[in-house]
Design a protein around this motif. Structure first.
Motif, PDB file in Angstrom:
ATOM      1  N   UNK A 145     -17.493  11.595 -25.949  1.00  0.00           N
ATOM      2  CA  UNK A 145     -17.624  11.775 -24.499  1.00  0.00           C
ATOM      3  C   UNK A 145     -16.262  11.579 -23.839  1.00  0.00           C
ATOM      4  N   UNK A 146     -16.086  12.256 -22.737  1.00  0.00           N
ATOM      5  CA  UNK A 146     -14.801  12.150 -22.050  1.00  0.00           C
ATOM      6  C   UNK A 146     -14.957  11.342 -20.775  1.00  0.00           C
ATOM      7  N   UNK A 147     -13.856  10.711 -20.356  1.00  0.00           N
ATOM      8  CA  UNK A 147     -13.869   9.938 -19.123  1.00  0.00           C
ATOM      9  C   UNK A 147     -12.460   9.892 -18.555  1.00  0.00           C
ATOM     10  N   UNK A 148     -12.371   9.554 -17.286  1.00  0.00           N
ATOM     11  CA  UNK A 148     -11.069   9.352 -16.651  1.00  0.00           C
ATOM     12  C   UNK A 148     -11.086   8.037 -15.895  1.00  0.00           C
ATOM     13  N   UNK A 149      -9.925   7.406 -15.874  1.00  0.00           N
ATOM     14  CA  UNK A 149      -9.743   6.161 -15.138  1.00  0.00           C
ATOM     15  C   UNK A 149      -8.613   6.355 -14.146  1.00  0.00           C
ATOM     16  N   UNK A 150      -8.918   6.107 -12.888  1.00  0.00           N
ATOM     17  CA  UNK A 150      -7.895   6.194 -11.856  1.00  0.00           C
ATOM     18  C   UNK A 150      -7.501   4.765 -11.478  1.00  0.00           C
ATOM     19  N   UNK A 151      -6.238   4.479 -11.652  1.00  0.00           N
ATOM     20  CA  UNK A 151      -5.742   3.134 -11.369  1.00  0.00           C
ATOM     21  C   UNK A 151      -5.438   2.993  -9.886  1.00  0.00           C
ATOM     22  N   UNK A 152      -6.107   2.041  -9.251  1.00  0.00           N
ATOM     23  CA  UNK A 152      -5.900   1.813  -7.822  1.00  0.00           C
ATOM     24  C   UNK A 152      -6.893   2.593  -6.995  1.00  0.00           C
ATOM     25  N   UNK A 153      -7.770   1.883  -6.321  1.00  0.00           N
ATOM     26  CA  UNK A 153      -8.726   2.567  -5.451  1.00  0.00           C
ATOM     27  C   UNK A 153      -8.041   2.984  -4.139  1.00  0.00           C
ATOM     28  N   UNK A 154      -6.960   2.300  -3.785  1.00  0.00           N
ATOM     29  CA  UNK A 154      -6.204   2.622  -2.582  1.00  0.00           C
ATOM     30  C   UNK A 154      -4.715   2.584  -2.906  1.00  0.00           C
ATOM     31  N   UNK A 155      -3.986   3.573  -2.398  1.00  0.00           N
ATOM     32  CA  UNK A 155      -2.530   3.608  -2.514  1.00  0.00           C
ATOM     33  C   UNK A 155      -1.971   3.870  -1.124  1.00  0.00           C
ATOM     34  N   UNK A 156      -1.030   3.049  -0.708  1.00  0.00           N
ATOM     35  CA  UNK A 156      -0.404   3.207   0.605  1.00  0.00           C
ATOM     36  C   UNK A 156       1.049   3.588   0.445  1.00  0.00           C
ATOM     37  N   UNK A 157       1.477   4.592   1.169  1.00  0.00           N
ATOM     38  CA  UNK A 157       2.876   5.010   1.164  1.00  0.00           C
ATOM     39  C   UNK A 157       3.310   5.275   2.597  1.00  0.00           C
ATOM     40  N   UNK A 158       4.611   5.287   2.795  1.00  0.00           N
ATOM     41  CA  UNK A 158       5.160   5.677   4.087  1.00  0.00           C
ATOM     42  C   UNK A 158       5.416   7.175   4.085  1.00  0.00           C
ATOM     43  N   UNK A 159       5.375   7.761   5.245  1.00  0.00           N
ATOM     44  CA  UNK A 159       5.685   9.188   5.363  1.00  0.00           C
ATOM     45  C   UNK A 159       7.078   9.438   4.815  1.00  0.00           C
ATOM     46  N   UNK A 160       7.187  10.458   3.947  1.00  0.00           N
ATOM     47  CA  UNK A 160       8.468  10.778   3.342  1.00  0.00           C
ATOM     48  C   UNK A 160       8.689  10.131   1.994  1.00  0.00           C
ATOM     49  N   UNK A 161       7.861   9.180   1.642  1.00  0.00           N
ATOM     50  CA  UNK A 161       8.006   8.488   0.359  1.00  0.00           C
ATOM     51  C   UNK A 161       7.314   9.256  -0.757  1.00  0.00           C
ATOM     52  N   UNK A 162       7.668   8.892  -1.979  1.00  0.00           N
ATOM     53  CA  UNK A 162       7.053   9.501  -3.157  1.00  0.00           C
ATOM     54  C   UNK A 162       5.586   9.087  -3.262  1.00  0.00           C
ATOM     55  N   UNK A 163       4.761  10.065  -3.608  1.00  0.00           N
ATOM     56  CA  UNK A 163       3.358   9.789  -3.874  1.00  0.00           C
ATOM     57  C   UNK A 163       3.143   9.821  -5.383  1.00  0.00           C
ATOM     58  N   UNK A 164       2.505   8.780  -5.916  1.00  0.00           N
ATOM     59  CA  UNK A 164       2.163   8.724  -7.330  1.00  0.00           C
ATOM     60  C   UNK A 164       0.740   8.196  -7.450  1.00  0.00           C
TER      61      UNK A 164
END
Lengths: 113, 115
Positions: free
Chosen positions: A1-20
């Motif tokens: 079976x396949x699954x995915x895990x997303x680390x971090x339910x919330x990510x905060x960035x400033x406008x113009x910053x890198x999104x990861x």
């Protein structure tokens, strides 16, 4: 079976910053991987998908993701965040072309001015 | 606008009741998918129909059923409703059956509240 895990339910960035936004998958076969975005009060929209061609996949709105088999990862990035990127992002996996999608729990991206 | 329509947008009902959610796919799309999104379970695939026939089943409860009609619209029936069935129910459609080549387009969802 396949699954995915997303680390971090919330990510905060400033406008113009890198999104990861991080996504790790588990699959017994070479997977197909997807990123979807959900804007407030809307359905999901496909951002990009990995289908075993190029490992670096470019999507809409300046987003891209890189498939790394050795790390079992498919992280989503954008060089410069925009206020309009604030939304919930879902990583999904499919084991084959006819398999259904299995979604992660989602990561809410917050963008501050 | 994805071209997928879902009615109603909101539904409030009581435990034990039965409701029907309706989905009209994009013009030309033959596949319809149903998903349930809740805070505790996340986004889960329920069932897929292709050109009127059931193609795949996910975590769909026995109290739930669905069908796709000759005009390709689909209905999801939820019966003997419980508090835990409160969720956002999405319908998606695609041209064909293949997850990889056929992009799924999602409707805006039906928010079901069971009191």
């Amino acid at each position: 079976a396949q699954s995915v895990t997303q680390l971090g339910s919330h990510v905060s960035v400033s406008e113009g910053a890198l999104v990861l936004l991080r996504c790790n998958y588990s699959s017994s076969v070479p997977p197909y991987l997807f990123w979807y975005v959900q804007y407030p009060n809307q359905g999901l929209q496909l951002l990009l998908k990995y289908t075993s061609a190029a490992t670096l996949v470019k999507g809409i709105n300046g987003f891209e993701a890189e498939f790394k088999k050795s790390e079992t990862s498919f992280h989503l990035t954008k060089p410069s965040a925009h206020m309009s990127d604030a939304a919930e992002y879902f990583c999904a996996v499919s084991a084959s072309g006819y398999s259904t999608l299995t979604f992660g729990k989602g990561t809410m991206l917050l963008v501050s001015p | 606008d994805s071209g997928v329509t879902q009615t109603p947008k909101h539904l409030i009902t009581a435990t034990g009741q039965r409701v029907t959610l309706r989905c009209s796919p994009r013009s030309g799309d033959l596949s319809v998918y149903w998903y349930q999104q809740s805070l505790d379970q996340g986004l889960q695939f329920l069932i897929q129909y292709y050109n009127g026939e059931e193609r795949a089943k996910g975590n769909i409860l026995e109290r739930f059923s669905a069908q796709q009609f000759p005009d390709l619209h689909s209905e999801l029936n939820l019966s003997s409703l419980e508090l835990g069935d409160s969720a956002l129910y999405f319908c998606a459609s695609s041209v064909g059956q293949q997850t990889v080549t056929d992009t799924q387009y999602f409707g805006p969802g039906t928010r079901l509240t069971v009191l």
